[in-house]
Design a protein around this motif. Sequence first.
Motif, PDB file in Angstrom:
ATOM      1  N   LEU A  31     -33.435 -62.611 -59.151  1.00  0.00           N
ATOM      2  CA  LEU A  31     -34.694 -62.508 -58.405  1.00  0.00           C
ATOM      3  C   LEU A  31     -35.851 -62.306 -59.358  1.00  0.00           C
ATOM      4  CD1 LEU A  31     -33.495 -60.043 -55.601  1.00  0.00           C
ATOM      5  CD2 LEU A  31     -33.436 -62.554 -55.569  1.00  0.00           C
ATOM      6  N   ILE A  32     -36.991 -62.867 -58.986  1.00  0.00           N
ATOM      7  CA  ILE A  32     -38.191 -62.717 -59.812  1.00  0.00           C
ATOM      8  C   ILE A  32     -39.429 -62.920 -58.950  1.00  0.00           C
ATOM      9  CG2 ILE A  32     -38.174 -65.171 -60.494  1.00  0.00           C
ATOM     10  CD1 ILE A  32     -39.278 -64.247 -63.250  1.00  0.00           C
ATOM     11  N   ASP A  33     -40.449 -62.116 -59.195  1.00  0.00           N
ATOM     12  CA  ASP A  33     -41.751 -62.302 -58.566  1.00  0.00           C
ATOM     13  C   ASP A  33     -42.810 -61.783 -59.532  1.00  0.00           C
ATOM     14  OD1 ASP A  33     -44.067 -62.434 -57.058  1.00  0.00           O
ATOM     15  OD2 ASP A  33     -43.106 -61.771 -55.203  1.00  0.00           O
ATOM     16  N   LYS A  34     -43.256 -62.652 -60.412  1.00  0.00           N
ATOM     17  CA  LYS A  34     -44.185 -62.268 -61.463  1.00  0.00           C
ATOM     18  C   LYS A  34     -45.533 -61.826 -60.908  1.00  0.00           C
ATOM     19  CE  LYS A  34     -44.197 -64.961 -65.140  1.00  0.00           C
ATOM     20  NZ  LYS A  34     -44.191 -66.203 -65.956  1.00  0.00           N
ATOM     21  N   SER A  35     -45.854 -62.236 -59.674  1.00  0.00           N
ATOM     22  CA  SER A  35     -47.142 -61.866 -59.082  1.00  0.00           C
ATOM     23  C   SER A  35     -47.243 -60.359 -58.836  1.00  0.00           C
ATOM     24  CB  SER A  35     -47.360 -62.616 -57.766  1.00  0.00           C
ATOM     25  OG  SER A  35     -46.485 -62.158 -56.751  1.00  0.00           O
ATOM     26  N   VAL A  36     -46.088 -59.683 -58.737  1.00  0.00           N
ATOM     27  CA  VAL A  36     -46.102 -58.233 -58.541  1.00  0.00           C
ATOM     28  C   VAL A  36     -45.431 -57.507 -59.714  1.00  0.00           C
ATOM     29  CG1 VAL A  36     -46.195 -58.383 -56.035  1.00  0.00           C
ATOM     30  CG2 VAL A  36     -43.959 -58.302 -57.166  1.00  0.00           C
ATOM     31  N   GLY A  37     -45.238 -58.224 -60.810  1.00  0.00           N
ATOM     32  CA  GLY A  37     -44.683 -57.608 -62.009  1.00  0.00           C
ATOM     33  C   GLY A  37     -43.180 -57.439 -62.019  1.00  0.00           C
ATOM     34  N   PHE A  38     -42.492 -58.046 -61.049  1.00  0.00           N
ATOM     35  CA  PHE A  38     -41.032 -57.988 -61.063  1.00  0.00           C
ATOM     36  C   PHE A  38     -40.545 -59.158 -61.903  1.00  0.00           C
ATOM     37  CE2 PHE A  38     -36.670 -58.381 -59.627  1.00  0.00           C
ATOM     38  CZ  PHE A  38     -36.269 -57.063 -59.545  1.00  0.00           C
ATOM     39  N   MET A  39     -40.089 -58.853 -63.110  1.00  0.00           N
ATOM     40  CA  MET A  39     -39.881 -59.882 -64.119  1.00  0.00           C
ATOM     41  C   MET A  39     -38.459 -60.420 -64.203  1.00  0.00           C
ATOM     42  SD  MET A  39     -42.980 -59.962 -64.912  1.00  0.00           S
ATOM     43  CE  MET A  39     -43.055 -61.046 -66.345  1.00  0.00           C
ATOM     44  N   GLY A  40     -37.601 -59.998 -63.290  1.00  0.00           N
ATOM     45  CA  GLY A  40     -36.290 -60.629 -63.222  1.00  0.00           C
ATOM     46  C   GLY A  40     -35.133 -59.661 -63.106  1.00  0.00           C
ATOM     47  N   SER A  41     -34.020 -60.194 -62.629  1.00  0.00           N
ATOM     48  CA  SER A  41     -32.758 -59.456 -62.556  1.00  0.00           C
ATOM     49  C   SER A  41     -31.655 -60.388 -63.036  1.00  0.00           C
ATOM     50  CB  SER A  41     -32.489 -58.983 -61.123  1.00  0.00           C
ATOM     51  OG  SER A  41     -32.379 -60.088 -60.232  1.00  0.00           O
ATOM     52  N   THR A  42     -30.502 -59.811 -63.342  1.00  0.00           N
ATOM     53  CA  THR A  42     -29.436 -60.631 -63.907  1.00  0.00           C
ATOM     54  C   THR A  42     -28.062 -60.112 -63.498  1.00  0.00           C
ATOM     55  OG1 THR A  42     -28.451 -61.462 -65.959  1.00  0.00           O
ATOM     56  CG2 THR A  42     -29.378 -59.277 -66.032  1.00  0.00           C
ATOM     57  N   ALA A  43     -27.086 -61.005 -63.523  1.00  0.00           N
ATOM     58  CA  ALA A  43     -25.706 -60.636 -63.201  1.00  0.00           C
ATOM     59  C   ALA A  43     -25.021 -59.936 -64.359  1.00  0.00           C
ATOM     60  CB  ALA A  43     -24.923 -61.899 -62.821  1.00  0.00           C
ATOM     61  N   ILE A  44     -25.551 -60.038 -65.549  1.00  0.00           N
ATOM     62  CA  ILE A  44     -24.934 -59.465 -66.739  1.00  0.00           C
ATOM     63  C   ILE A  44     -25.218 -57.967 -66.796  1.00  0.00           C
ATOM     64  CG2 ILE A  44     -24.839 -59.512 -69.257  1.00  0.00           C
ATOM     65  CD1 ILE A  44     -25.821 -62.439 -69.089  1.00  0.00           C
ATOM     66  N   VAL A  45     -24.181 -57.139 -66.810  1.00  0.00           N
ATOM     67  CA  VAL A  45     -24.365 -55.692 -66.853  1.00  0.00           C
ATOM     68  C   VAL A  45     -25.120 -55.295 -68.125  1.00  0.00           C
ATOM     69  CG1 VAL A  45     -23.204 -53.448 -66.940  1.00  0.00           C
ATOM     70  CG2 VAL A  45     -22.301 -55.275 -65.481  1.00  0.00           C
ATOM     71  N   GLY A  46     -26.248 -54.660 -67.947  1.00  0.00           N
ATOM     72  CA  GLY A  46     -27.074 -54.252 -69.078  1.00  0.00           C
ATOM     73  C   GLY A  46     -27.954 -55.357 -69.623  1.00  0.00           C
ATOM     74  N   GLY A  47     -27.874 -56.545 -69.047  1.00  0.00           N
ATOM     75  CA  GLY A  47     -28.565 -57.700 -69.601  1.00  0.00           C
ATOM     76  C   GLY A  47     -30.082 -57.625 -69.601  1.00  0.00           C
ATOM     77  N   THR A  48     -30.662 -56.893 -68.668  1.00  0.00           N
ATOM     78  CA  THR A  48     -32.128 -56.824 -68.612  1.00  0.00           C
ATOM     79  C   THR A  48     -32.685 -55.606 -69.349  1.00  0.00           C
ATOM     80  OG1 THR A  48     -31.881 -55.818 -66.423  1.00  0.00           O
ATOM     81  CG2 THR A  48     -32.484 -58.141 -66.494  1.00  0.00           C
ATOM     82  N   ILE A  49     -31.827 -54.741 -69.874  1.00  0.00           N
ATOM     83  CA  ILE A  49     -32.335 -53.568 -70.602  1.00  0.00           C
ATOM     84  C   ILE A  49     -33.194 -53.985 -71.796  1.00  0.00           C
ATOM     85  CG2 ILE A  49     -31.720 -51.471 -71.866  1.00  0.00           C
ATOM     86  CD1 ILE A  49     -29.226 -51.247 -70.162  1.00  0.00           C
TER      87      ILE A  49
END
Length: 324
Positions: free
Chosen positions: A102-120
């Motif tokens: 999921l991503i919505d850059k208009s509200v600063g949500f820059m993404g999520s991922t299936a990889i555990v720890g991947g967005t850290i």
Amino acid sequence: MNIKIKELTQIYLTAYKIRETEEQIAKKYSDGQMRCPTHLSIGQELVPSIYAQFVSNGDYAVSTHRAHAHYLAKGGNLKEMISEIYGKETGCSKGLGGSMHLIDKSVGFMGSTAIVGGTIPIGVGLALSIKIKNENRLSTVFLGDASSEEGVFYESLNFAALKDLPVIFICENNLYSVYSKLEVRQPKNRKIYNLAKEIGIESSHANGYDIEDTYTKLKDAINYVRKNKKPFFIELDTYRFREHCGPNYDNELGYREVSEYENFLKKDPLISLKKYLMENLSEEVLNSYEGKINIEIKDAFQFAEKSAWPKYENMNKYLYKESM
């Protein structure tokens, strides 16, 4: 309670929106139109709903495979989220990513991922960009307890501490990684927030089912990052009511005691918060707010169901391509 009724109402309505959206996902999942795995946050709504009170669209956030609650709390577009789960081209990732992307850059949500720890490291990288550009915003990394078992967890926290980056790490500890208890994965009596502290990051701990405790400590943590332009780590105890992945309940598998599950159900913060609001706010007003949210959710599902599928010729359109 020392939190103003207006804020409590906003917290409740955000949590209510998250829960009702996911309850509808669970209800409709068997229709076979959502063809991606879904990791529901039912039971864990309080933390992101309180967090939402202290951030703006200008602040960044990244999340995990269990991202619906964070996306919605940050203000992500509901229609686009449901469309993404349905795999439609009107989805926030154009129907190509599904529930975990999921991503919505208009509200600063820059993404999520299936990889555990991947967005850290991504959240830490966003914080580095904030520091380089001298911007007045912060970066949030949502993570689960299992992420602290990944090597990138230590590398990222070490870098954030070394560079004094404006990032808050929000660890939602729901006690389980799939079907494995915390005690079979991590040393006895070790606290994750103490790990962060030993790495060099200020840290705290809160009961994610206690409204005042969570509110106070999240507020203090976010204020610390804003004021000092340094990282902060907060661990919050929480619990998921449904299965790790999917729309069902899974207590029959035996990996957690029914008594434990029932104990957390009794402490459901949405129920206690609604009860408190009913005593201090007009029932008619609260029902009206809930009714509007229910209509919004219904419209989102209808929008997704009517939306078109992605076109085959656009499959590679959104991939990163290095310019020659």
